[in-house]
Design a protein around this motif. Structure first.
Motif, mmCIF file in Angstrom:
data_model
loop_
_atom_site.group_PDB
_atom_site.id
_atom_site.type_symbol
_atom_site.label_atom_id
_atom_site.label_comp_id
_atom_site.label_asym_id
_atom_site.label_seq_id
_atom_site.Cartn_x
_atom_site.Cartn_y
_atom_site.Cartn_z
ATOM 1 N N PHE A 48 0.802 -1.329 0.061
ATOM 2 C CA PHE A 48 -0.211 0.096 0.030
ATOM 3 C C PHE A 48 0.774 1.311 0.035
ATOM 4 C CE2 PHE A 48 -4.464 -0.526 1.260
ATOM 5 C CZ PHE A 48 -4.598 -2.057 1.089
ATOM 6 N N ASP A 49 1.740 1.106 0.886
ATOM 7 C CA ASP A 49 2.622 2.596 0.943
ATOM 8 C C ASP A 49 3.480 2.529 -0.372
ATOM 9 O OD1 ASP A 49 1.899 3.009 3.586
ATOM 10 O OD2 ASP A 49 3.577 1.860 4.323
ATOM 11 N N TRP A 50 3.934 1.652 -0.617
ATOM 12 C CA TRP A 50 4.917 1.865 -1.928
ATOM 13 C C TRP A 50 4.063 2.447 -3.157
ATOM 14 C CZ3 TRP A 50 4.624 0.155 -7.091
ATOM 15 C CH2 TRP A 50 6.055 0.149 -7.773
ATOM 16 N N VAL A 51 2.959 2.031 -3.258
ATOM 17 C CA VAL A 51 1.890 2.398 -4.511
ATOM 18 C C VAL A 51 1.589 3.875 -4.035
ATOM 19 C CG1 VAL A 51 -0.478 2.273 -5.420
ATOM 20 C CG2 VAL A 51 0.916 0.282 -5.045
ATOM 21 N N GLU A 52 1.292 4.167 -2.977
ATOM 22 C CA GLU A 52 0.936 5.368 -2.357
ATOM 23 C C GLU A 52 2.214 6.498 -2.691
ATOM 24 O OE1 GLU A 52 -1.669 7.239 0.960
ATOM 25 O OE2 GLU A 52 -0.033 6.070 1.858
ATOM 26 N N ASN A 53 3.248 5.954 -2.740
ATOM 27 C CA ASN A 53 4.502 6.985 -2.843
ATOM 28 C C ASN A 53 4.961 6.958 -4.383
ATOM 29 O OD1 ASN A 53 4.707 7.713 -0.194
ATOM 30 N ND2 ASN A 53 5.561 6.124 0.549
ATOM 31 N N ARG A 110 -7.658 -4.276 11.595
ATOM 32 C CA ARG A 110 -7.970 -2.977 11.807
ATOM 33 C C ARG A 110 -6.929 -1.914 11.017
ATOM 34 N NH1 ARG A 110 -8.826 -4.453 18.305
ATOM 35 N NH2 ARG A 110 -11.010 -5.470 17.816
ATOM 36 N N ASN A 111 -5.653 -2.402 11.205
ATOM 37 C CA ASN A 111 -4.789 -1.676 10.710
ATOM 38 C C ASN A 111 -4.841 -1.428 9.093
ATOM 39 O OD1 ASN A 111 -3.336 -1.238 13.152
ATOM 40 N ND2 ASN A 111 -1.971 -2.947 12.522
ATOM 41 N N ILE A 112 -5.412 -2.436 8.434
ATOM 42 C CA ILE A 112 -5.551 -2.328 6.928
ATOM 43 C C ILE A 112 -6.818 -1.583 6.792
ATOM 44 C CG2 ILE A 112 -6.275 -3.832 5.041
ATOM 45 C CD1 ILE A 112 -4.608 -6.100 6.053
ATOM 46 N N VAL A 113 -7.921 -1.666 7.515
ATOM 47 C CA VAL A 113 -8.862 -0.791 7.195
ATOM 48 C C VAL A 113 -8.647 0.677 7.503
ATOM 49 C CG1 VAL A 113 -11.249 -0.091 8.398
ATOM 50 C CG2 VAL A 113 -10.593 -2.652 7.873
ATOM 51 N N MET A 114 -7.890 1.175 8.580
ATOM 52 C CA MET A 114 -7.680 2.313 8.630
ATOM 53 C C MET A 114 -6.619 2.914 7.624
ATOM 54 S SD MET A 114 -9.044 3.302 11.735
ATOM 55 C CE MET A 114 -8.336 4.912 11.691
ATOM 56 N N LYS A 115 -5.740 2.223 7.057
ATOM 57 C CA LYS A 115 -5.014 2.256 6.061
ATOM 58 C C LYS A 115 -5.518 2.784 4.829
ATOM 59 C CE LYS A 115 -1.301 3.245 3.796
ATOM 60 N NZ LYS A 115 -0.354 4.522 4.148
ATOM 61 N N MET A 116 -7.099 1.839 4.752
ATOM 62 C CA MET A 116 -7.970 2.237 3.486
ATOM 63 C C MET A 116 -8.500 3.564 3.418
ATOM 64 S SD MET A 116 -9.190 -1.639 3.008
ATOM 65 C CE MET A 116 -10.376 -1.283 1.635
ATOM 66 N N ILE A 117 -8.963 3.695 4.777
ATOM 67 C CA ILE A 117 -9.940 5.145 4.817
ATOM 68 C C ILE A 117 -8.698 6.396 4.685
ATOM 69 C CG2 ILE A 117 -11.550 4.084 5.918
ATOM 70 C CD1 ILE A 117 -10.790 6.101 8.424
ATOM 71 N N ASP A 118 -7.645 6.344 4.979
ATOM 72 C CA ASP A 118 -6.728 7.319 5.061
ATOM 73 C C ASP A 118 -5.889 7.428 3.681
ATOM 74 O OD1 ASP A 118 -5.788 9.583 6.405
ATOM 75 O OD2 ASP A 118 -4.247 8.518 7.134
ATOM 76 N N TYR A 119 -6.125 6.617 2.637
ATOM 77 C CA TYR A 119 -5.464 6.374 1.424
ATOM 78 C C TYR A 119 -5.418 7.552 0.461
ATOM 79 C CZ TYR A 119 -2.574 3.332 -1.564
ATOM 80 O OH TYR A 119 -1.489 2.910 -2.240
ATOM 81 N N LYS A 120 -4.415 8.100 0.169
ATOM 82 C CA LYS A 120 -4.070 9.136 -0.830
ATOM 83 C C LYS A 120 -4.624 8.956 -2.180
ATOM 84 C CE LYS A 120 -2.809 11.515 2.868
ATOM 85 N NZ LYS A 120 -2.593 10.238 3.691
ATOM 86 N N PRO A 227 -5.293 15.157 -9.454
ATOM 87 C CA PRO A 227 -4.611 14.799 -8.198
ATOM 88 C C PRO A 227 -5.075 15.850 -7.093
ATOM 89 C CG PRO A 227 -2.992 14.591 -9.754
ATOM 90 C CD PRO A 227 -4.228 15.395 -10.783
ATOM 91 N N ALA A 228 -5.015 16.808 -7.162
ATOM 92 C CA ALA A 228 -5.493 17.798 -6.101
ATOM 93 C C ALA A 228 -7.007 17.588 -5.736
ATOM 94 C CB ALA A 228 -5.180 19.455 -6.356
ATOM 95 N N THR A 229 -7.964 17.468 -6.802
ATOM 96 C CA THR A 229 -9.316 17.384 -6.500
ATOM 97 C C THR A 229 -9.346 16.049 -5.742
ATOM 98 O OG1 THR A 229 -9.806 18.356 -8.590
ATOM 99 C CG2 THR A 229 -11.348 17.185 -7.492
ATOM 100 N N LEU A 230 -8.598 15.050 -6.013
ATOM 101 C CA LEU A 230 -8.981 13.770 -5.621
ATOM 102 C C LEU A 230 -8.439 13.690 -3.988
ATOM 103 C CD1 LEU A 230 -9.171 10.815 -5.520
ATOM 104 C CD2 LEU A 230 -6.920 10.449 -6.162
ATOM 105 N N VAL A 231 -7.442 14.429 -3.852
ATOM 106 C CA VAL A 231 -6.879 14.591 -2.285
ATOM 107 C C VAL A 231 -7.931 15.317 -1.593
ATOM 108 C CG1 VAL A 231 -5.129 15.687 -0.946
ATOM 109 C CG2 VAL A 231 -4.336 14.520 -2.829
ATOM 110 N N LEU A 232 -8.398 16.662 -1.980
ATOM 111 C CA LEU A 232 -9.369 17.327 -1.332
ATOM 112 C C LEU A 232 -10.660 16.618 -1.146
ATOM 113 C CD1 LEU A 232 -8.577 20.582 -2.929
ATOM 114 C CD2 LEU A 232 -8.007 19.946 -0.618
ATOM 115 N N THR A 233 -11.282 15.909 -2.097
ATOM 116 C CA THR A 233 -12.572 15.293 -1.976
ATOM 117 C C THR A 233 -12.255 13.903 -1.102
ATOM 118 O OG1 THR A 233 -12.853 15.823 -4.448
ATOM 119 C CG2 THR A 233 -14.023 13.926 -3.263
#
Length: 257
Positions: A48-53, A110-120, A227-233
């Motif tokens: 998840f982290d690798w893809v996010e970055n 739970r860690n996976i769920v929390m990562k999912m809702i906070d994913y960029k 990308p900016a619209t996605l982050v804000l949304t």
């Protein structure tokens, strides 16, 4: 021009690859160990982290092979921690020496769920075949849910006298009314794909044949957002992180782990 990412691998549990601007994690075996085992779920979160970055990849799709999330497999997994009766059926009793193991499993999930809702980045859950209670809940933490024609949510928890895991009681009222959510959680009836779409917990139903390819084509339609619209949304749409953390704390206290 950003250089296209080329990276893929496969192990006993998952296959990971990049298709154009979408990263794919395909869970093909040992599904519940992959999500609940601390070491394996940690490896999943590293992906998840690798893809996010990555500067090129725009979306992440989590997809499962048909029926790796079915009732037979979760019963097999749960029997490693829960007691069984004289007929071999799972009970809701956990031996004292297994409670730490169960607590670690739930914490990994739970860690996976929390990562999912906070994913960029855009996050898709592609569901194929039977998907039991905790997978139903986890999928609701994604931005979009794509289902195969033969997908159905199997709410098995009443059979074992256990609680609906995967934060399903938290997420479900966000997509339906509270009354409808309670009806689903108490009746524990199977929910086929067409019904799931009607109540708003599935976005698209795609053919069983070549399901993964159909999903990738559909994701491409969503991935054109700025990308900016996605982050804000996403920041505004998933502003309930603190409430979810409180839910998990309450769950832990209720279960005594």
């Amino acid at each position: 021009m950003k250089k296209k990412t080329i990276f893929e691998f496969e192990n006993d549990d998952v296959r990971f690859y990049i298709h154009e601007n979408t990263a794919v994690i395909n869970i093909h075996s040992n599904a519940f160990e992959c999500l609940a085992d601390p070491e394996k779920s940690g490896q999943l979160l590293s992906l998840f982290d690798w893809v996010e970055n990555d500067p090129v990849v725009k979306s992440l799709m989590l997809i499962n092979e048909p029926n790796v999330f079915n009732k037979e497999n979760i019963f097999k997994f749960l029997k490693t921690v829960f007691k069984t009766d004289e007929n071999g059926n799972i009970t809701n009793v956990i031996p004292s020496d297994k409670k730490v193991i169960r607590a670690r499993q739930l914490n990994s999930f739970r860690n996976i769920v929390m990562k999912m809702i906070d994913y960029k980045k855009l996050l898709f859950s592609a569901l194929h075949g039977d998907c039991v209670t905790p997978i139903f809940g986890m999928s609701l933490a994604a931005d979009f849910r794509l289902a195969s024609e033969n997908m159905k949510f199997v709410l098995f928890h009443n059979e074992t006298g256990t609680h609906p895991a995967g934060a399903l009681p938290f997420f479900l009222p966000l997509y339906t009314s509270r009354g409808k959510a309670m009806e689903i959680l108490i009746k524990c009836s199977d929910i086929p794909a067409h019904e799931a779409k009607q109540i708003g917990v599935i976005n698209e139903i795609l053919p069983n044949a070549d399901f993964e390819q159909h999903c990738l084509e559909k994701i491409n339609q969503y991935s054109q957002i700025h990308p900016a619209t996605l982050v804000l949304t996403k920041r505004l749409s998933f502003s309930f992180k603190m409430e979810l953390e409180q839910y998990f704390e309450a769950e832990s206290k209720m279960l005594g782990y």
